[in-house]
Enzyme design. Sequence first.
Site, short mmCIF file in Angstrom:
data_model
loop_
_atom_site.label_atom_id
_atom_site.label_comp_id
_atom_site.label_asym_id
_atom_site.label_seq_id
_atom_site.Cartn_x
_atom_site.Cartn_y
_atom_site.Cartn_z
N LYS A 29 0.85 -1.20 0.00
CA LYS A 29 0.00 0.00 0.00
C LYS A 29 0.89 1.25 0.00
O LYS A 29 1.72 1.43 0.89
CB LYS A 29 -0.85 0.02 1.27
CG LYS A 29 -2.34 -0.11 1.01
CD LYS A 29 -3.09 -0.03 2.32
CE LYS A 29 -4.57 0.10 2.07
NZ LYS A 29 -5.31 0.22 3.33
O1 G3P Z 1 -9.04 0.83 4.08
C1 G3P Z 1 -9.03 2.13 4.58
C2 G3P Z 1 -9.83 2.23 5.79
O2 G3P Z 1 -9.31 1.38 6.77
C3 G3P Z 1 -10.05 3.57 6.35
O3 G3P Z 1 -11.24 3.48 7.03
O4 G3P Z 1 -12.89 3.98 8.72
O5 G3P Z 1 -10.55 4.80 9.01
O6 G3P Z 1 -12.04 5.80 7.28
P1 G3P Z 1 -11.70 4.60 8.08
#
Ligand code: G3P
Length: 274
Positions: free
Chosen positions: A98
Amino acid sequence: MKIFIDSANIDDIQEAFSWGIVEGVTTNPTLIKKAVEYFKKKGTSFTMEEYIFRLLETAGFGHPVSLEVVGTTYEEMLREARILFEKFNGIKENVVIKIPVNPEVSEDGGGHFNGLKVIKKLAEENIPVNCTLVMAPNQALLSAKAGARYVSPFAGRIDDYLRVRAGIPFKKEDYYPVEGLTINNIVLNDDGIVSGVDLVQNIKEIFENYYFDTEIIAASVRNARQVRELAQVGADIATIPFEVIKQMVQHYKTFEGMENFISDTISEYRDIFK
Ligand code: G3P
């Protein structure tokens, strides 16, 4: 649409894979931190290498696992990407690196293209990249051009951003309409993008126009309705938190129907199974 689990928690990943509907895993430094805290609380001890080894084994062959770099310069990111790939890909051949589309932490940082440069280099080395923190269609276009195998638009964070800018209070799991929210006759938007799902749809259209084979991993998913809408706009993959995957199978009328079938089952029919 493929389903990936957005988690670094091996217990949750194992459980979700056992349901037969998950085909990959995405992690990030925040998810790794949460998972390690969870296991430390349980009294499990391990080195980070051992942990990643188990994570990759749990997912298994043919199920990509995204591991993120933490550096921000071209040299650091490239070095870390190579270390992650060389150290761990041999285990199940499922490591994806990533890389942030733009690793700068401020607009005047100056190194905005380091992410794309690393993606290009890794693509030349046949190391698959998941380009992360994609918040705009142009970022997705650039990362596909640089050779990313996957791009991860953060749908939920765009919905958050639109609400925060408009001063609308919300809880993380709240639904945000795909067509956007209209306030004083204006649809809230970020450079024309009206919701996280709309971001994914825009990227999809661009990739289809130019036959990019980069796959879209819709990320930052917040609720089951958003998953449905991501599937409707044709996201190749949705990476979904464990709790949201669990929501997807639930419906009040299904529970009610089960209760009725169970209570209506006559003993003669039940006897067949003896
Ligand atoms: O894959 C990206 C994700 O983990 C981010 O999610 O919920 O932190 O916006 P969030």
